[in-house]
Design a protein around this motif. Structure first.
Motif, short mmCIF file in Angstrom:
data_model
loop_
_atom_site.label_atom_id
_atom_site.label_comp_id
_atom_site.label_asym_id
_atom_site.label_seq_id
_atom_site.Cartn_x
_atom_site.Cartn_y
_atom_site.Cartn_z
N UNK A 37 0.85 -1.19 0.00
CA UNK A 37 0.00 0.00 0.00
C UNK A 37 0.89 1.24 0.00
N UNK A 38 0.36 2.30 -0.59
CA UNK A 38 1.06 3.59 -0.59
C UNK A 38 0.06 4.67 -0.25
N UNK A 39 0.49 5.58 0.62
CA UNK A 39 -0.32 6.74 0.97
C UNK A 39 0.51 7.99 0.75
N UNK A 40 -0.17 9.13 0.63
CA UNK A 40 0.55 10.40 0.51
C UNK A 40 -0.16 11.46 1.32
N UNK A 41 0.58 12.52 1.62
CA UNK A 41 0.05 13.62 2.40
C UNK A 41 0.80 14.89 2.04
N UNK A 42 0.09 15.99 1.81
CA UNK A 42 0.78 17.26 1.57
C UNK A 42 1.31 17.82 2.90
N UNK A 43 2.39 18.58 2.84
CA UNK A 43 2.86 19.26 4.04
C UNK A 43 1.95 20.44 4.30
N UNK A 52 9.96 23.67 11.66
CA UNK A 52 9.33 23.62 10.35
C UNK A 52 9.38 22.28 9.65
N UNK A 53 9.96 21.26 10.28
CA UNK A 53 9.98 19.91 9.70
C UNK A 53 8.66 19.22 10.01
N UNK A 54 8.33 18.19 9.25
CA UNK A 54 7.17 17.37 9.58
C UNK A 54 7.40 16.78 10.97
N UNK A 55 6.42 16.90 11.84
CA UNK A 55 6.55 16.41 13.21
C UNK A 55 6.79 14.90 13.22
N UNK A 58 3.87 12.62 13.28
CA UNK A 58 3.23 12.39 11.99
C UNK A 58 4.05 11.46 11.12
N UNK A 59 5.35 11.49 11.25
CA UNK A 59 6.20 10.50 10.55
C UNK A 59 5.75 9.11 10.98
N UNK A 60 5.61 8.91 12.29
CA UNK A 60 5.16 7.62 12.80
C UNK A 60 3.74 7.28 12.35
N UNK A 61 2.86 8.28 12.34
CA UNK A 61 1.48 8.04 11.92
C UNK A 61 1.41 7.60 10.46
N UNK A 62 2.20 8.22 9.60
CA UNK A 62 2.21 7.83 8.19
C UNK A 62 2.72 6.40 8.01
N UNK A 63 3.77 6.06 8.73
CA UNK A 63 4.31 4.70 8.65
C UNK A 63 3.31 3.69 9.19
N UNK A 64 2.71 3.97 10.34
CA UNK A 64 1.72 3.09 10.93
C UNK A 64 0.53 2.90 10.00
N UNK A 65 0.04 3.97 9.42
CA UNK A 65 -1.13 3.91 8.54
C UNK A 65 -0.84 3.11 7.28
N UNK A 66 0.28 3.41 6.62
CA UNK A 66 0.62 2.69 5.40
C UNK A 66 0.81 1.20 5.67
N UNK A 92 11.52 17.21 5.44
CA UNK A 92 11.23 18.49 4.82
C UNK A 92 10.79 18.23 3.39
N UNK A 93 9.64 18.74 3.01
CA UNK A 93 9.16 18.56 1.65
C UNK A 93 7.80 19.19 1.47
N UNK A 94 7.35 19.19 0.22
CA UNK A 94 6.03 19.72 -0.11
C UNK A 94 4.96 18.64 0.05
#
Length: 143
Positions: A37-43, A52-55, A58-66, A92-94
């Motif tokens: 599975x692949x998910x995406x999210x805008x910053x 200003x980095x992604x918290x 949320x890094x953990x939430x994205x990994x857990x969700x995917x 750091x990203x868009x």
């Protein structure tokens, strides 16, 4: 014990839309096939930490969700019982994308791995990795 049906891309997208947190984050399910599975999210400014980095939460939430979605494609309903995250560089990203795959699926547990990428005008960079162990949840566990 009955087993849950394996989730399809359309079913994962529907489940994703029922999660208020995922909607707030802007998480979208972009791909799914058996074992992946692949998910995406805008910053968004609201998802950053003080520099200003992604918290990291949320890094953990994205990994857990995917990982949960990848596991659902082979095992149906699952719940995370353990996950770990390795932050490799500032996120750091868009836009961010998490690509997860099933390592081993058993009757009661599914083991997964994930890579999180940051995307911007210069391309994509690996910013974190993670692994999860998910418990398969039967239909009777909805209490």
């Amino acid at each position: 014990m009955s087993t849950s049906p394996r989730a399809t891309l359309e079913q994962l997208r529907a489940v994703n839309q029922t999660a208020a947190f995922n909607r707030w984050c802007g998480i979208e399910v972009t791909a799914a096939e058996p074992g992946r599975a692949e998910i995406s999210m805008p910053f968004k400014r609201d998802t950053g930490q003080y520099a200003g980095f992604l918290h990291a939460g949320l890094v953990g939430a994205l990994i857990d969700t995917a990982c949960g979605y990848a596991a659902a494609t082979v095992a149906g309903r699952v719940l995370a019982s353990h996950y770990s995250v390795n932050c490799l560089r500032p996120a750091v990203g868009e836009r961010f994308s998490a690509r997860a795959r099933v390592i081993k699926a058993g009757r009661s547990q599914v083991f997964t791995a994930c890579e999180l990428f940051a995307h911007d005008a210069e391309g994509e960079r690996l910013v974190a990795t993670g692994e999860t162990i998910l418990s398969v949840v039967g239909d009777e566990a909805s209490a």
